[in-house]
Enzyme design. Structure first.
Site, PDB file in Angstrom:
ATOM      1  N   LYS A 163     -46.745  26.856  -8.589  1.00 33.99           N
ATOM      2  CA  LYS A 163     -47.796  27.512  -9.382  1.00 33.99           C
ATOM      3  C   LYS A 163     -48.387  26.532 -10.387  1.00 33.99           C
ATOM      4  O   LYS A 163     -49.606  26.375 -10.481  1.00 33.99           O
ATOM      5  CB  LYS A 163     -47.195  28.712 -10.120  1.00 33.99           C
ATOM      6  CG  LYS A 163     -48.093  29.248 -11.235  1.00 33.99           C
ATOM      7  CD  LYS A 163     -47.475  30.424 -11.944  1.00 33.99           C
ATOM      8  CE  LYS A 163     -46.600  30.086 -13.124  1.00 33.99           C
ATOM      9  NZ  LYS A 163     -47.313  29.664 -14.329  1.00 33.99           N
ATOM     10  N   ASN A 164     -47.517  25.867 -11.149  1.00 38.70           N
ATOM     11  CA  ASN A 164     -48.034  25.028 -12.231  1.00 38.70           C
ATOM     12  C   ASN A 164     -48.777  23.796 -11.716  1.00 38.70           C
ATOM     13  O   ASN A 164     -49.664  23.291 -12.390  1.00 38.70           O
ATOM     14  CB  ASN A 164     -46.907  24.613 -13.180  1.00 38.70           C
ATOM     15  CG  ASN A 164     -46.457  25.780 -14.046  1.00 38.70           C
ATOM     16  OD1 ASN A 164     -47.101  26.822 -14.061  1.00 38.70           O
ATOM     17  ND2 ASN A 164     -45.350  25.608 -14.757  1.00 38.70           N
ATOM     18  N   CYS A 196     -48.185  33.569 -21.684  1.00 38.97           N
ATOM     19  CA  CYS A 196     -46.907  34.153 -22.086  1.00 38.97           C
ATOM     20  C   CYS A 196     -46.734  34.073 -23.601  1.00 38.97           C
ATOM     21  O   CYS A 196     -47.135  33.088 -24.220  1.00 38.97           O
ATOM     22  CB  CYS A 196     -45.762  33.387 -21.435  1.00 38.97           C
ATOM     23  SG  CYS A 196     -45.520  33.762 -19.713  1.00 38.97           S
ATOM     24  N   ARG A 237     -47.900  27.765 -29.201  1.00 40.49           N
ATOM     25  CA  ARG A 237     -48.627  27.061 -28.154  1.00 40.49           C
ATOM     26  C   ARG A 237     -50.038  26.663 -28.582  1.00 40.49           C
ATOM     27  O   ARG A 237     -51.036  27.139 -28.012  1.00 40.49           O
ATOM     28  CB  ARG A 237     -48.663  27.901 -26.873  1.00 40.49           C
ATOM     29  CG  ARG A 237     -47.294  28.256 -26.396  1.00 40.49           C
ATOM     30  CD  ARG A 237     -47.297  28.934 -25.069  1.00 40.49           C
ATOM     31  NE  ARG A 237     -47.307  27.995 -23.955  1.00 40.49           N
ATOM     32  CZ  ARG A 237     -47.217  28.362 -22.682  1.00 40.49           C
ATOM     33  NH1 ARG A 237     -47.123  29.617 -22.356  1.00 40.49           N
ATOM     34  NH2 ARG A 237     -47.225  27.466 -21.719  1.00 40.49           N
ATOM     35  N   ASP A 290     -38.508  26.264 -18.310  1.00 38.35           N
ATOM     36  CA  ASP A 290     -38.852  27.392 -17.438  1.00 38.35           C
ATOM     37  C   ASP A 290     -37.659  27.894 -16.616  1.00 38.35           C
ATOM     38  O   ASP A 290     -37.790  28.863 -15.870  1.00 38.35           O
ATOM     39  CB  ASP A 290     -39.996  26.998 -16.483  1.00 38.35           C
ATOM     40  CG  ASP A 290     -41.334  26.935 -17.208  1.00 38.35           C
ATOM     41  OD1 ASP A 290     -41.410  27.334 -18.379  1.00 38.35           O
ATOM     42  OD2 ASP A 290     -42.317  26.473 -16.587  1.00 38.35           O
ATOM     43  N   ARG A 298     -47.156  36.986 -11.685  1.00 36.38           N
ATOM     44  CA  ARG A 298     -47.884  35.773 -12.046  1.00 36.38           C
ATOM     45  C   ARG A 298     -47.212  34.543 -11.435  1.00 36.38           C
ATOM     46  O   ARG A 298     -47.877  33.531 -11.220  1.00 36.38           O
ATOM     47  CB  ARG A 298     -47.927  35.613 -13.579  1.00 36.38           C
ATOM     48  CG  ARG A 298     -48.750  36.664 -14.296  1.00 36.38           C
ATOM     49  CD  ARG A 298     -48.845  36.359 -15.774  1.00 36.38           C
ATOM     50  NE  ARG A 298     -49.013  34.927 -15.956  1.00 36.38           N
ATOM     51  CZ  ARG A 298     -48.490  34.218 -16.956  1.00 36.38           C
ATOM     52  NH1 ARG A 298     -47.784  34.815 -17.887  1.00 36.38           N
ATOM     53  NH2 ARG A 298     -48.690  32.930 -17.044  1.00 36.38           N
TER      54      ARG A 298
HETATM   55  C1  UD1 Z   1     -46.583  23.871 -18.985  1.00 36.11           C
HETATM   56  C2  UD1 Z   1     -46.190  24.896 -17.970  1.00 36.11           C
HETATM   57  C3  UD1 Z   1     -45.164  25.856 -18.547  1.00 36.11           C
HETATM   58  C4  UD1 Z   1     -43.972  25.083 -19.101  1.00 36.11           C
HETATM   59  C5  UD1 Z   1     -44.433  23.989 -20.055  1.00 36.11           C
HETATM   60  C6  UD1 Z   1     -43.295  23.101 -20.519  1.00 36.11           C
HETATM   61  C7  UD1 Z   1     -48.232  25.054 -16.692  1.00 36.11           C
HETATM   62  C8  UD1 Z   1     -49.373  25.888 -16.256  1.00 36.11           C
HETATM   63  N1  UD1 Z   1     -47.383  25.605 -17.555  1.00 36.11           N
HETATM   64  O1  UD1 Z   1     -47.197  24.583 -20.060  1.00 36.11           O
HETATM   65  O2  UD1 Z   1     -44.748  26.743 -17.507  1.00 36.11           O
HETATM   66  O3  UD1 Z   1     -43.124  25.978 -19.786  1.00 36.11           O
HETATM   67  O4  UD1 Z   1     -45.409  23.165 -19.427  1.00 36.11           O
HETATM   68  O5  UD1 Z   1     -42.639  22.541 -19.449  1.00 36.11           O
HETATM   69  O6  UD1 Z   1     -48.056  23.943 -16.219  1.00 36.11           O
HETATM   70  N2  UD1 Z   1     -47.993  21.948 -27.788  1.00 36.11           N
HETATM   71  C9  UD1 Z   1     -48.588  21.653 -28.974  1.00 36.11           C
HETATM   72  N3  UD1 Z   1     -49.908  21.319 -28.981  1.00 36.11           N
HETATM   73  C10 UD1 Z   1     -50.644  21.280 -27.833  1.00 36.11           C
HETATM   74  C11 UD1 Z   1     -50.016  21.570 -26.606  1.00 36.11           C
HETATM   75  C12 UD1 Z   1     -48.670  21.898 -26.608  1.00 36.11           C
HETATM   76  O7  UD1 Z   1     -47.947  21.668 -30.032  1.00 36.11           O
HETATM   77  O8  UD1 Z   1     -51.832  20.955 -27.899  1.00 36.11           O
HETATM   78  C13 UD1 Z   1     -46.559  22.333 -27.764  1.00 36.11           C
HETATM   79  C14 UD1 Z   1     -46.389  23.754 -27.253  1.00 36.11           C
HETATM   80  O9  UD1 Z   1     -46.581  24.681 -28.281  1.00 36.11           O
HETATM   81  C15 UD1 Z   1     -44.967  23.716 -26.748  1.00 36.11           C
HETATM   82  C16 UD1 Z   1     -44.827  22.304 -26.220  1.00 36.11           C
HETATM   83  O10 UD1 Z   1     -45.868  21.547 -26.824  1.00 36.11           O
HETATM   84  O11 UD1 Z   1     -44.078  23.942 -27.784  1.00 36.11           O
HETATM   85  C17 UD1 Z   1     -44.888  22.172 -24.712  1.00 36.11           C
HETATM   86  O12 UD1 Z   1     -46.127  22.581 -24.275  1.00 36.11           O
HETATM   87  P1  UD1 Z   1     -46.844  21.958 -22.992  1.00 36.11           P
HETATM   88  O13 UD1 Z   1     -46.036  20.880 -22.393  1.00 36.11           O
HETATM   89  O14 UD1 Z   1     -48.258  21.653 -23.366  1.00 36.11           O
HETATM   90  O15 UD1 Z   1     -46.828  23.189 -22.034  1.00 36.11           O
HETATM   91  P2  UD1 Z   1     -48.011  23.809 -21.179  1.00 36.11           P
HETATM   92  O16 UD1 Z   1     -48.803  22.715 -20.538  1.00 36.11           O
HETATM   93  O17 UD1 Z   1     -48.737  24.836 -21.947  1.00 36.11           O
END
Ligand code: UD1
Length: 422
Positions: A22-23, A118, A123, A308, A400
């Site tokens: 999915k991701n 979620c 985030r 995850d 999802r």
């Molecule tokens: C992706 C995955 C999700 C997984 C996560 C971590 C997808 C669609 N989703 O989510 O299933 O749980 O990676 O492996 O691929 N953060 C910030 N600022 C930002 C972006 C992120 O502080 O601009 C923080 C987030 O709040 C979180 C951490 O970084 O605490 C990890 O987030 P990130 O790696 O960006 O996860 P996603 O890409 O949203």
């Protein structure tokens, strides 16, 4: 709203085919915006998040066709693309923010609503914004929308991320491939989904090296062309189904599973007295002997233990012989499944980013509620071995991320059925 009813106590035996990730697919689909030629993804999973991304891309002017029952996504962005990603679609799923980089690269501007997804912590989007601004974009937040503009076009740059965000890495990559000159992303995410996106972008003509390491180099090109790309195996679905026989007993072979996708997770399973065998077709899992052993787990970006799989691992450790401590370092507030597992008889003490799980002999079925995607499946896993019936409500989260879960588990002897809501 649908619920899932699980009658616990059945040992599992059989095989489960693991779908495309999915991701990975959610990052690969927006890449269609980078070229006027067709992009076709094979081995796509059939999930509601993929349908949401389809709707989002269509709303931007891309053509997206689901072929082969949804396993193939045939996309094309040859027509005019509009730069506005509307709140009504984006709010359904955080990964909608992955259109920001491609829109900027294609059009030089984008207006993208802040996402939903979620409810597992704040985030924020600061890393995405900083990463894209390093390439020459200016991004402002107005009325809940990010307004991004690269008046002079995107220019290659070196950017060091303060945290290896998966999504920010993907947005940076998809912007930098069409930027002028070379870029370097330091402290890039190393997840297999990033490697898969790079493979696809490369097949489209992008010049990228270093994927899977923490420094990725990109040499911008003028245009990308069409490609066909198979989506990598879903390592989170894989880990989830590997836990099913570990929790319920029996033996399940996860077809298409690869150890390198879930190495740190396999290490923890083995430490918990679970056997993982590479069969050539996938990974076969069973308990070594009686009771599961207690283990401590710390989540971390890849190659660390995946956040995850933390909820599902907790479901396993609820009945382990001893005390386990799970530490969540990627997201704050990602233990919402703990109080639900406690309703099933687990002993869990959550304190900040730690959860201490004291194993009990047996869980008991109870009505429980799913709070997010991985939490919902952790309750179903726990219910497989619980005494009596468990009704998991609000399972729309589950759809999802897991295709045909009842069927896949049912084929191995689990008693899992969907109860249709009004
Ligand atoms: C992706 C995955 C999700 C997984 C996560 C971590 C997808 C669609 N989703 O989510 O299933 O749980 O990676 O492996 O691929 N953060 C910030 N600022 C930002 C972006 C992120 O502080 O601009 C923080 C987030 O709040 C979180 C951490 O970084 O605490 C990890 O987030 P990130 O790696 O960006 O996860 P996603 O890409 O949203």
């Amino acid at each position: 709203m649908d619920s899932i009813l699980v009658r616990g106590g059945a040992e599992l035996k059989g095989e489960i085919e693991i779908a495309g990730a999915k991701n990975a697919c959610l990052a690969l689909m927006p890449a269609t915006l980078l070229s006027e030629e067709p992009l076709t993804l094979t081995n796509a999973p059939r999930l509601s998040d993929i349908r949401t991304m389809t709707m989002l891309l269509q709303s931007l002017g891309a053509e997206v066709q689901n072929l082969a029952g949804g396993k193939v996504q045939a996309m094309s962005s040859h027509a005019e693309i509009t730069p506005i990603a509307d709140y009504d679609i984006v709010r359904k799923m955080r990964a909608s923010n992955l259109v920001l980089g491609p829109l900027l690269a294609r059009l030089g501007h984008a207006v993208v609503s802040l996402p939903g997804g979620c409810a597992i912590g704040a985030r924020p989007m600061d890393l995405h914004i900083d990463a894209l601004e390093s390439l020459g974009a200016r991004i402002e937040l107005r009325d809940g929308y990010l307004h991004a503009k690269a008046a002079q076009g995107l220019k290659g740059a070196r950017y060091e991320m303060r945290f290896a965000s998966v999504g920010a890495t993907e947005n940076f990559l998809m912007a930098a491939v069409l930027a002028k000159g070379s870029s370097q992303l330091v402290n890039a995410a190393r997840e297999p989904e990033i490697v898969d996106l790079v493979k696809c972008l490369r097949a489209m003509g992008a010049q990228i090296s270093g994927e899977g390491t923490s420094t990725i180099e990109i040499q911008g090109v003028d245009r990308l062309h069409g490609a066909t790309h198979p989506v990598v195996t879903d390592r989170i679905e894989l880990g989830t189904y590997m836990l099913a026989p570990a929790i319920a007993g029996g033996e399940v072979e996860c077809i298409g599973g690869r150890r390198d996708l879930v190495a740190s997770f396999c290490d923890k399973l083995e430490a918990a007295e679970i056997e993982v065998e590479e069969t050539g077709r996938g990974l076969k899992v069973k308990r070594k002997n009686g009771r599961v052993g207690a283990v401590d787990v710390v989540t971390a970006p890849f190659p660390g233990f995946p956040t995850d799989l933390q909820a599902q691992m907790m479901a396993l450790l609820c009945t382990a012989d001893g005390v386990s401590v799970l530490e969540e370092t990627v997201f704050e507030n990602r233990f919402m499944h703990a109080p639900e597992l406690v309703r099933m008889g687990a002993t869990i003490d959550v304190h900040g980013g730690h959860a201490t799980v004291t194993g009990v002999e047996r869980l008991k079925g109870a009505p429980v509620m799913a709070t997010d995607l991985r939490a919902s499946v952790s309750l179903i896993l726990a219910a497989l071995a619980a005494e009596g019936e468990t009704l998991v409500s609000r399972v729309y989260h589950l759809d999802r991320g897991y295709e045909r879960l009842e069927e896949k588990l049912g084929a191995c002897g689990a008693r899992v059925e969907r109860v249709k809501g009004q």
